[in-house]
Design a protein around this motif. Sequence first.
Motif, short mmCIF file in Angstrom:
data_model
loop_
_atom_site.label_atom_id
_atom_site.label_comp_id
_atom_site.label_asym_id
_atom_site.label_seq_id
_atom_site.Cartn_x
_atom_site.Cartn_y
_atom_site.Cartn_z
N THR A 52 0.78 -1.21 0.07
CA THR A 52 0.16 -0.05 0.00
C THR A 52 0.87 1.21 0.15
N ALA A 53 1.93 1.21 0.71
CA ALA A 53 2.81 2.40 0.81
C ALA A 53 3.39 2.59 -0.74
N ILE A 54 3.80 1.71 -1.47
CA ILE A 54 4.26 1.86 -2.69
C ILE A 54 3.22 2.33 -3.38
N ASP A 55 1.93 1.83 -3.50
CA ASP A 55 1.00 2.27 -4.28
C ASP A 55 0.66 3.82 -4.12
N ARG A 56 0.53 4.06 -2.95
CA ARG A 56 0.21 5.44 -2.55
C ARG A 56 1.50 6.33 -3.11
N LEU A 72 21.67 2.42 15.35
CA LEU A 72 22.59 1.35 15.53
C LEU A 72 22.72 0.68 14.26
N PRO A 73 23.99 0.41 13.93
CA PRO A 73 24.42 -0.22 12.63
C PRO A 73 23.96 -1.80 12.64
N ILE A 74 23.10 -2.36 13.14
CA ILE A 74 22.50 -3.50 12.92
C ILE A 74 21.16 -3.51 12.79
N GLY A 75 20.59 -4.70 12.20
CA GLY A 75 19.13 -4.88 12.21
C GLY A 75 18.38 -4.08 11.24
N LEU A 76 19.42 -3.49 10.20
CA LEU A 76 18.71 -2.68 9.25
C LEU A 76 17.90 -3.43 8.18
N GLY A 77 16.83 -2.93 7.40
CA GLY A 77 16.14 -3.58 6.55
C GLY A 77 16.27 -3.33 5.31
N ASN A 78 15.88 -3.79 4.24
CA ASN A 78 15.94 -3.35 2.78
C ASN A 78 14.72 -3.57 1.93
N LEU A 79 14.81 -3.20 0.53
CA LEU A 79 13.67 -3.58 -0.33
C LEU A 79 13.95 -3.63 -1.48
N SER A 80 13.64 -4.71 -2.21
CA SER A 80 13.95 -5.01 -3.84
C SER A 80 12.50 -4.83 -4.44
N VAL A 81 12.58 -4.44 -5.52
CA VAL A 81 11.34 -4.32 -6.29
C VAL A 81 11.48 -4.56 -7.77
N THR A 84 9.09 -4.65 12.18
CA THR A 84 9.80 -5.57 11.01
C THR A 84 9.59 -4.78 9.52
N ALA A 85 8.55 -4.33 9.29
CA ALA A 85 8.25 -3.54 8.17
C ALA A 85 8.70 -1.99 7.85
N ALA A 86 9.40 -1.53 9.12
CA ALA A 86 9.42 -0.17 9.09
C ALA A 86 10.43 0.56 7.93
N ASP A 87 11.57 -0.33 7.66
CA ASP A 87 12.48 0.34 6.66
C ASP A 87 12.06 0.04 5.35
N ALA A 88 11.25 -1.13 5.02
CA ALA A 88 10.66 -1.56 3.58
C ALA A 88 9.58 -0.41 3.49
N PHE A 89 8.67 0.22 4.59
CA PHE A 89 7.64 1.05 4.37
C PHE A 89 8.24 2.35 3.92
N GLU A 90 9.25 2.83 4.50
CA GLU A 90 10.03 4.00 4.29
C GLU A 90 10.75 3.96 2.88
N LEU A 91 11.32 2.83 2.48
CA LEU A 91 12.00 2.78 1.24
C LEU A 91 11.01 2.78 0.08
N ALA A 92 9.90 2.41 0.25
CA ALA A 92 8.77 2.22 -1.00
C ALA A 92 8.65 3.69 -1.42
N ASP A 147 9.90 7.46 -6.24
CA ASP A 147 10.53 8.54 -6.65
C ASP A 147 11.24 8.06 -7.96
N ASP A 148 12.23 7.09 -7.74
CA ASP A 148 13.27 6.62 -8.82
C ASP A 148 12.36 6.31 -10.21
N PHE A 149 11.36 5.34 -9.94
CA PHE A 149 10.71 4.71 -10.95
C PHE A 149 9.90 5.90 -11.70
N SER A 150 9.34 6.79 -11.09
CA SER A 150 8.37 7.92 -11.55
C SER A 150 9.29 8.78 -12.25
N ALA A 151 10.46 9.03 -11.73
CA ALA A 151 11.48 9.91 -12.60
C ALA A 151 11.94 9.43 -13.88
#
Length: 263
Positions: free
Chosen positions: A79-83, A138-147, A179-187, A192-196
């Motif tokens: 939903t974060a990506i769609d919005r 803290l530099p541990i436990g960071l999340g990521n997102l691939s689309v 657990t979804a926080a970083d992916a939610f933000e990276l959406a 921005d990159d895809f639309s640009a």
Amino acid sequence: MTVSLAGLAGCQSASLSETGSLSSYKDFVASDGMVTKTKYRVDAASTKTVKTVHLIPTTFASNADVGTLGDPQKKLVATAIDRSLCEALSAHFDVVPVSKPADMAVRSVVTKVKATNAVVAGVSSVASKVSPVPVPRLPIGLGNLSVEAEAFDARGKQIAGLTWARGANIVTSGSRASTAADAFELAGDFSDDFSAMLAKSNDPMKSDFALPSMKNVSNSVSYAVTGKSTDPDCAVFGRGSGVTGIVGGALGLPPEWTEKKRN
């Protein structure tokens, strides 16, 4: 520069995926930014003529690697990506409902999510609140997102494609206990990159600096504060978090909480 280097040193690496979700990966070329990895293809002759666009709701690849994310968190990310994508596209194109014809249709497929360590993120958030000076995560436990994402013309032919991956970092990524926080933000970064890329008909990592129009600035501020898109056809994806999300992010609250509170 010191801050940038520190952020890179404390950045969760992310890898590109080709899950077979796109209609084609032919002629994709690599282009990486400082913290983002991409492969892309754009048929500039086709994308430059686009005026109207359909946005197909985001899905997860059948073989997506989502780690410990449950269905509620997956829905939150999609939903974060769609919005954010609808709002970003509306700055360059006229988003229209699927009941009307459009020059282009776009769709996105989540291929990988590395979950945020919610406990570590919560500790980082508390530490930043009690410290008299700004402190990084803290530099541990960071999340990521691939689309993976692509755009089709009215005949269903792919005219642009993108595989995209980015990880959170200790400097610019907010710290929220989910657990979804970083992916939610990276959406939003993906959107921005895809639309640009579609708007420029060019490399998504190529910087073409230009001052935004006052209208775009006003629309961005309005969306950030109210969560209401400036394009009424984006309403189908719901309202953004608005002030509730801004405050919740500043306090380190899980996005699940602020979304529920907003609704």
